[in-house]
Design a protein around this motif. Structure first.
Motif, PDB file in Angstrom:
ATOM      1  N   LEU A  76     -24.208   4.721   2.697  1.00  0.00           N
ATOM      2  CA  LEU A  76     -23.854   3.379   2.219  1.00  0.00           C
ATOM      3  C   LEU A  76     -22.726   2.702   2.993  1.00  0.00           C
ATOM      4  O   LEU A  76     -22.492   1.502   2.821  1.00  0.00           O
ATOM      5  N   GLU A  77     -22.033   3.454   3.841  1.00  0.00           N
ATOM      6  CA  GLU A  77     -20.991   2.831   4.671  1.00  0.00           C
ATOM      7  C   GLU A  77     -21.590   1.945   5.756  1.00  0.00           C
ATOM      8  O   GLU A  77     -20.910   1.073   6.288  1.00  0.00           O
ATOM      9  N   LEU A  94     -30.627   4.768  -8.081  1.00  0.00           N
ATOM     10  CA  LEU A  94     -29.373   4.177  -7.581  1.00  0.00           C
ATOM     11  C   LEU A  94     -29.235   2.716  -8.013  1.00  0.00           C
ATOM     12  O   LEU A  94     -28.302   2.026  -7.595  1.00  0.00           O
ATOM     13  N   GLY A  95     -30.169   2.258  -8.813  1.00  0.00           N
ATOM     14  CA  GLY A  95     -30.100   0.877  -9.317  1.00  0.00           C
ATOM     15  C   GLY A  95     -30.426  -0.148  -8.245  1.00  0.00           C
ATOM     16  O   GLY A  95     -29.990  -1.299  -8.316  1.00  0.00           O
ATOM     17  N   ALA A  96     -31.191   0.260  -7.237  1.00  0.00           N
ATOM     18  CA  ALA A  96     -31.505  -0.655  -6.133  1.00  0.00           C
ATOM     19  C   ALA A  96     -32.450  -1.751  -6.597  1.00  0.00           C
ATOM     20  O   ALA A  96     -33.239  -1.562  -7.521  1.00  0.00           O
ATOM     21  N   GLU A  97     -32.333  -2.896  -5.926  1.00  0.00           N
ATOM     22  CA  GLU A  97     -33.241  -4.001  -6.228  1.00  0.00           C
ATOM     23  C   GLU A  97     -34.285  -4.033  -5.117  1.00  0.00           C
ATOM     24  O   GLU A  97     -33.974  -4.406  -3.979  1.00  0.00           O
ATOM     25  N   THR A  98     -35.480  -3.594  -5.456  1.00  0.00           N
ATOM     26  CA  THR A  98     -36.495  -3.487  -4.411  1.00  0.00           C
ATOM     27  C   THR A  98     -37.269  -4.792  -4.283  1.00  0.00           C
ATOM     28  O   THR A  98     -37.692  -5.378  -5.263  1.00  0.00           O
ATOM     29  N   LYS A  99     -37.378  -5.257  -3.040  1.00  0.00           N
ATOM     30  CA  LYS A  99     -37.977  -6.575  -2.764  1.00  0.00           C
ATOM     31  C   LYS A  99     -39.481  -6.458  -2.518  1.00  0.00           C
ATOM     32  O   LYS A  99     -40.232  -7.321  -2.928  1.00  0.00           O
ATOM     33  N   PHE A 100     -39.903  -5.468  -1.763  1.00  0.00           N
ATOM     34  CA  PHE A 100     -41.342  -5.187  -1.632  1.00  0.00           C
ATOM     35  C   PHE A 100     -41.549  -3.736  -1.235  1.00  0.00           C
ATOM     36  O   PHE A 100     -40.648  -3.080  -0.711  1.00  0.00           O
ATOM     37  N   TRP A 101     -42.759  -3.260  -1.549  1.00  0.00           N
ATOM     38  CA  TRP A 101     -43.129  -1.857  -1.263  1.00  0.00           C
ATOM     39  C   TRP A 101     -44.144  -1.749  -0.151  1.00  0.00           C
ATOM     40  O   TRP A 101     -44.263  -0.726   0.510  1.00  0.00           O
ATOM     41  N   GLN A 102     -44.988  -2.767  -0.072  1.00  0.00           N
ATOM     42  CA  GLN A 102     -46.171  -2.617   0.764  1.00  0.00           C
ATOM     43  C   GLN A 102     -46.446  -3.885   1.534  1.00  0.00           C
ATOM     44  O   GLN A 102     -46.340  -4.983   0.990  1.00  0.00           O
ATOM     45  N   VAL A 103     -46.811  -3.714   2.792  1.00  0.00           N
ATOM     46  CA  VAL A 103     -47.144  -4.852   3.636  1.00  0.00           C
ATOM     47  C   VAL A 103     -48.593  -4.675   4.087  1.00  0.00           C
ATOM     48  O   VAL A 103     -49.011  -3.555   4.400  1.00  0.00           O
ATOM     49  N   ALA A 104     -49.325  -5.783   4.115  1.00  0.00           N
ATOM     50  CA  ALA A 104     -50.755  -5.720   4.441  1.00  0.00           C
ATOM     51  C   ALA A 104     -50.945  -5.538   5.938  1.00  0.00           C
ATOM     52  O   ALA A 104     -51.236  -6.487   6.666  1.00  0.00           O
ATOM     53  N   MET A 105     -50.722  -4.335   6.401  1.00  0.00           N
ATOM     54  CA  MET A 105     -50.855  -4.073   7.830  1.00  0.00           C
ATOM     55  C   MET A 105     -51.198  -2.618   8.067  1.00  0.00           C
ATOM     56  O   MET A 105     -51.023  -1.764   7.203  1.00  0.00           O
ATOM     57  N   LEU A 110     -38.546  -2.674   1.321  1.00  0.00           N
ATOM     58  CA  LEU A 110     -37.310  -3.426   1.540  1.00  0.00           C
ATOM     59  C   LEU A 110     -36.568  -3.444   0.218  1.00  0.00           C
ATOM     60  O   LEU A 110     -37.125  -3.846  -0.812  1.00  0.00           O
ATOM     61  N   SER A 111     -35.331  -3.000   0.244  1.00  0.00           N
ATOM     62  CA  SER A 111     -34.584  -2.888  -1.002  1.00  0.00           C
ATOM     63  C   SER A 111     -33.123  -3.207  -0.741  1.00  0.00           C
ATOM     64  O   SER A 111     -32.646  -3.136   0.396  1.00  0.00           O
ATOM     65  N   ARG A 112     -32.436  -3.591  -1.806  1.00  0.00           N
ATOM     66  CA  ARG A 112     -30.986  -3.816  -1.680  1.00  0.00           C
ATOM     67  C   ARG A 112     -30.320  -2.775  -2.564  1.00  0.00           C
ATOM     68  O   ARG A 112     -30.539  -2.732  -3.761  1.00  0.00           O
ATOM     69  N   VAL A 113     -29.557  -1.885  -1.946  1.00  0.00           N
ATOM     70  CA  VAL A 113     -28.913  -0.825  -2.707  1.00  0.00           C
ATOM     71  C   VAL A 113     -27.403  -0.918  -2.504  1.00  0.00           C
ATOM     72  O   VAL A 113     -26.931  -0.875  -1.368  1.00  0.00           O
ATOM     73  N   ARG A 114     -26.671  -1.096  -3.608  1.00  0.00           N
ATOM     74  CA  ARG A 114     -25.217  -1.277  -3.578  1.00  0.00           C
ATOM     75  C   ARG A 114     -24.790  -2.238  -2.454  1.00  0.00           C
ATOM     76  O   ARG A 114     -23.910  -1.948  -1.656  1.00  0.00           O
ATOM     77  N   GLY A 115     -25.471  -3.338  -2.363  1.00  0.00           N
ATOM     78  CA  GLY A 115     -25.108  -4.378  -1.399  1.00  0.00           C
ATOM     79  C   GLY A 115     -25.675  -4.166  -0.007  1.00  0.00           C
ATOM     80  O   GLY A 115     -25.660  -5.073   0.823  1.00  0.00           O
ATOM     81  N   ARG A 116     -26.185  -2.972   0.275  1.00  0.00           N
ATOM     82  CA  ARG A 116     -26.728  -2.706   1.622  1.00  0.00           C
ATOM     83  C   ARG A 116     -28.227  -2.953   1.653  1.00  0.00           C
ATOM     84  O   ARG A 116     -28.912  -2.714   0.657  1.00  0.00           O
ATOM     85  N   LEU A 117     -28.715  -3.368   2.819  1.00  0.00           N
ATOM     86  CA  LEU A 117     -30.150  -3.556   2.970  1.00  0.00           C
ATOM     87  C   LEU A 117     -30.781  -2.233   3.377  1.00  0.00           C
ATOM     88  O   LEU A 117     -30.313  -1.576   4.309  1.00  0.00           O
ATOM     89  N   TYR A 118     -31.817  -1.850   2.672  1.00  0.00           N
ATOM     90  CA  TYR A 118     -32.473  -0.561   2.885  1.00  0.00           C
ATOM     91  C   TYR A 118     -33.906  -0.788   3.343  1.00  0.00           C
ATOM     92  O   TYR A 118     -34.663  -1.512   2.705  1.00  0.00           O
ATOM     93  N   PHE A 119     -34.258  -0.156   4.438  1.00  0.00           N
ATOM     94  CA  PHE A 119     -35.635  -0.212   4.935  1.00  0.00           C
ATOM     95  C   PHE A 119     -36.236   1.180   4.833  1.00  0.00           C
ATOM     96  O   PHE A 119     -35.738   2.115   5.491  1.00  0.00           O
ATOM     97  N   GLY A 120     -37.271   1.329   4.007  1.00  0.00           N
ATOM     98  CA  GLY A 120     -37.980   2.604   3.942  1.00  0.00           C
ATOM     99  C   GLY A 120     -39.244   2.511   4.773  1.00  0.00           C
ATOM    100  O   GLY A 120     -40.169   1.791   4.424  1.00  0.00           O
TER     101      GLY A 120
END
Ligand code: AMP
Ligand code: MG
Length: 415
Positions: free
Chosen positions: A247-248, A273-284, A292-302
């Motif tokens: 998270l740093e 972790l209480g993350a706010e997930t924006k999307f899980w799946q892309v049509a590709m 794509l998620s926002r976890v404790r203010g950081r942008l997370y790419f899975g």
């Protein structure tokens, strides 16, 4: 016994363009810092840079030759008296009067009285006297004061990536220190019980960690700083701990663990972790599961674990995000060009497919040479790939010679 992951509600598969938009909407330019202009290459400018002087500083000659009056050479051949010799960097002490010339070298300031430079090639190259053999229009071979820059002009705009030409301009305006965007730090973690690291003993069922290293290299190529978190076992607890330790960093990237397998724990860890997930799946394809998620203010790419899916989704989604974070304001997405495919292509047709190709310039046209294997697990299929041919949903075959939209992810090659 672990079970397959339940499918999630609101699990809409979003189009690539929408995913790119949503990624960029989540990114703000990071802070700025000042660096020596000699260290600025590869950064993004975060101030407007003005010219301090007129460049060139005065009218000067673009050629080696003789500073003359156009009227004097209107009826050649004519012989003029050479009254001074003027290397670049010196200022004439004499004035060019009718019937005279000053021998002048490229870059030297124009002497008073002269309005034209007779380049040496149209003269006899004399030193006491010179014979000029051709007439010239007034002003020929003169670079005008301020032709390159005018004092006070904005010569580089806030948001410009600094390549070689821009560094040259920084030098040209005497800008020793320049404000640039901070480089984002990017944490990289690779999930998977089967993943072993470089140097570990190979064993049945094990897979070498290539993703951490290809991602780190991609992060560097985008101008950011990778932070290696390492390999994370497939448990929810280990995944949570790894994300917390990341998270740093400004961005966090993970590979693997985002599909619907029984051991795919990234989503659970993000939820915990209480993350706010924006999307899980892309049509590709490759790379349908992309988080794509926002976890404790950081942008997370899975990203998916397959090496090709991992790199392709980085190039389409994360590289643009890094550019924006560094302060770049335009050209964030990789360009799409039309290319001609050199061989036929197949696609399942169920999702938009990004097929790996080598884009080459052949007889002035862009030609896409498909990689022999298109398997998303075949890491060698990305070697030398600089393009992704887009085959839309519903299309199952593309004939050789067809013109197709192609995402350029590297410089066009020669052959
Ligand atoms: P996953 O997305 O976790 O289901 O992984 C999909 C595939 O990618 C599996 O075959 C993995 O072995 C492979 N894979 C996952 N992580 C890595 C990695 N770090 N390096 C190379 N291959 C990987
Ligand atoms: Mg896995």
């Amino acid at each position: 016994m672990a079970t397959f992951q339940p499918s999630r509600h609101n699990e809409r598969m979003i189009p690539v363009e929408e995913a790119q938009e949503r990624v960029l909407a989540e990114v703000e330019p990071l802070g700025t810092e000042q660096v020596a202009f000699t260290e600025a290459h590869g950064r993004v400018l975060r101030e407007d840079v003005h010219a301090r002087y007129d460049v060139p500083h005065g009218d000067n000659t673009a050629m080696d030759g003789y500073a003359v009056r156009a009227d004097d050479i209107a009826n050649p051949p004519v012989t003029l008296r050479v009254i001074e010799n003027l290397p670049a960097g010196t200022v004439a002490t004499k004035r060019v009067e009718p019937g005279t010339a000053i021998r002048i070298m490229t870059g030297a300031l124009m002497p008073e009285g002269a309005d034209t430079v007779a380049h040496v090639e149209i003269t006899d190259a004399g030193s006491e006297k010179v014979q000029v053999l051709e007439p010239l229009r007034r002003g020929t071979n003169i670079r005008k004061r301020g032709e390159d820059m005018h004092a006070g002009d904005v010569v580089l705009v806030d948001g410009t990536p600094l390549h070689a030409a821009e560094v040259g301009v920084l030098a040209g305006v005497q800008k020793p220190v320049v404000r640039v965007g901070r480089r984002p730090t990017v944490a990289i973690l690779s999930t998977g019980d089967e993943i072993i690291d470089v140097g570990d003993a190979m064993a049945p069922g094990k897979v070498l960690n290539s993703n951490s290293y290809s991602l780190a290299a991609l992060v560097c190529e985008a101008g950011a700083i990778p932070r290696m978190i390492g390999i994370v076992p497939d448990t929810k607890e280990a995944t949570i701990a790894a994300i917390e330790s990341a998270l740093e960093s400004d961005f966090i990237i993970s590979s693997g663990g985002v599909s619907v397998g029984a051991y795919d724990f990234v989503k659970d860890a993000l939820d915990a972790l209480g993350a706010e997930t924006k999307f899980w799946q892309v049509a590709m394809k490759p790379g349908k599961p992309v988080v794509l998620s926002r976890v404790r203010g950081r942008l997370y790419f899975g990203l998916p674990g397959n090496p090709v899916s991992c790199m392709v989704s980085f190039l389409l989604f994360i590289a643009p995000a890094i550019r924006k974070a560094m302060g770049q304001t335009s050209n964030l997405l990789p360009p799409i060009v039309q290319t001609q495919v050199s061989a036929s292509l197949k696609s399942r047709g169920d999702r938009r497919n990004y097929l790996r190709v080598r884009v080459v310039a052949r007889d002035g046209e862009l030609v896409s040479v498909p990689m022999t294997s298109q398997g998303s697990g075949v890491s060698t299929s990305m070697v030398q790939a600089n393009g992704l041919v887009i085959v839309e949903t519903g299309i199952t075959a593309v004939e050789a010679g067809s013109i197709v939209p192609t995402v350029l992810v590297g410089p066009v090659q020669t052959f």
